[in-house]
Design a protein around this motif. Structure first.
Motif, mmCIF file in Angstrom:
data_model
loop_
_atom_site.group_PDB
_atom_site.id
_atom_site.type_symbol
_atom_site.label_atom_id
_atom_site.label_comp_id
_atom_site.label_asym_id
_atom_site.label_seq_id
_atom_site.Cartn_x
_atom_site.Cartn_y
_atom_site.Cartn_z
ATOM 1 N N PRO A 52 19.241 -8.558 28.816
ATOM 2 C CA PRO A 52 18.785 -8.916 30.165
ATOM 3 C C PRO A 52 19.265 -7.910 31.214
ATOM 4 O O PRO A 52 20.374 -7.382 31.121
ATOM 5 C CB PRO A 52 19.403 -10.296 30.393
ATOM 6 N N TRP A 78 18.436 -13.722 38.855
ATOM 7 C CA TRP A 78 17.270 -13.534 38.002
ATOM 8 C C TRP A 78 17.443 -12.286 37.134
ATOM 9 O O TRP A 78 18.312 -11.446 37.391
ATOM 10 C CB TRP A 78 15.982 -13.448 38.817
ATOM 11 N N PRO A 112 11.637 -9.950 34.301
ATOM 12 C CA PRO A 112 10.749 -10.779 33.482
ATOM 13 C C PRO A 112 10.321 -10.102 32.183
ATOM 14 O O PRO A 112 10.038 -10.783 31.197
ATOM 15 C CB PRO A 112 9.545 -11.018 34.409
ATOM 16 N N PHE A 114 12.164 -11.257 29.229
ATOM 17 C CA PHE A 114 12.090 -12.685 28.881
ATOM 18 C C PHE A 114 10.669 -12.960 28.403
ATOM 19 O O PHE A 114 9.812 -13.443 29.162
ATOM 20 C CB PHE A 114 12.428 -13.537 30.107
ATOM 21 N N VAL A 161 18.047 -18.907 30.116
ATOM 22 C CA VAL A 161 19.069 -17.912 30.463
ATOM 23 C C VAL A 161 20.309 -18.671 30.917
ATOM 24 O O VAL A 161 20.240 -19.499 31.841
ATOM 25 C CB VAL A 161 18.596 -16.964 31.577
ATOM 26 N N PRO A 205 13.306 -16.734 33.629
ATOM 27 C CA PRO A 205 14.044 -15.550 34.069
ATOM 28 C C PRO A 205 14.485 -15.601 35.514
ATOM 29 O O PRO A 205 15.297 -14.788 35.947
ATOM 30 C CB PRO A 205 13.033 -14.422 33.857
ATOM 31 N N ILE A 246 20.292 -14.483 27.298
ATOM 32 C CA ILE A 246 18.989 -15.026 26.911
ATOM 33 C C ILE A 246 19.114 -15.609 25.508
ATOM 34 O O ILE A 246 19.697 -14.982 24.617
ATOM 35 C CB ILE A 246 17.895 -13.947 26.908
#
Length: 232
Positions: A99, A118, A121, A124, A147, A161, A191
């Motif tokens: 991540p 965050w 994306p 994820f 997450v 995410p 994740i």
């Protein structure tokens, strides 16, 4: 020393190397079985050095010990690779991205202020890979579930995410990071993917679930205190 083998109408001189197990020779790897007779023996079709139809080549019985035949790799008698092992091969082909962490405010936040959290994306998302072993084709699929944010002072679990606005996932610190190494909190995002697989072909079983997979990244976040001035 050489050995003379007499056939129906010919004599063949065999070198000493031929005395070794022909299935372990320098030829392509083969398997010796005992379910066929040698050519020339009763039930073998007659003829010296060939099959019942006079053919020669891979698998001809006169290349194997008495009472056996040589079969090439992949013969039905060869044990297949377990489907579970093929599934592990497919799992090993999946590339799980770590991540990429973001916060709002960026890089630094304050006590009592909701801090948005965050990750990119692109990290994820659904992942998959395939592996083949003979007629078995296994597809492994990894689906991201959540997450988990370890914020030192506390933790939160977010289903996705998060977003750049910071409204989907966030945390409010109660204490500053003063006194921490570098006066920052070493936060982390993990994740978790659920991993399953399916198999096409002569598989046993046809599908199953593997252990979840996790990828973690860390980030140093400074948490300060908002100073308020006073007036007489």
């Amino acid at each position: 020393m050489s050995i003379v083998a007499l056939g129906a109408a010919t004599a063949v001189v065999l070198p000493p190397a031929a005395l070794a197990d022909p299935c372990q020779s320098g030829k392509a790897k083969v398997r010796c079985g005992a379910h066929n007779n040698r050519p020339g023996s009763p039930g073998g079709g007659g003829g010296g050095g060939g099959g019942g139809d006079g053919s020669t080549g891979p698998g001809k019985a006169d290349d194997c010990p008495e009472g056996g035949i040589c079969a090439p790799p992949g013969d039905p008698g060869e044990q297949p690779i377990p489907t579970a092992a093929v599934a592990e091969m497919a799992f090993d082909e999946i590339r799980f991205p770590p991540p990429v962490i973001h916060t709002s405010p960026e890089n630094k936040t304050f006590v009592g202020v909701r801090t948005g959290l965050w990750i990119d994306p692109a990290g994820f998302r659904r992942l998959e890979a395939k592996a083949e072993a003979g007629p078995q084709v296994v597809t492994a699929v990894a689906i991201p579930q959540n997450v988990t944010w370890n914020l030192v002072e506390g933790s939160v679990v977010c289903d996705g995410p998060g977003s750049t606005s910071g409204t989907q996932c966030g945390y409010e610190y109660k204490r500053s990071s003063h006194g921490q190494p570098g006066n920052r909190y070493r936060i982390s995002a993990t994740i978790t993917w659920n991993v399953t697989w399916t198999c096409e072909g002569p598989c046993q079983p046809q599908s199953d679930t593997l252990d979840p997979m996790e990828m973690t990244s860390t980030f140093d976040l400074a948490v300060g205190e908002i100073q308020t001035g006073s007036r007489p």
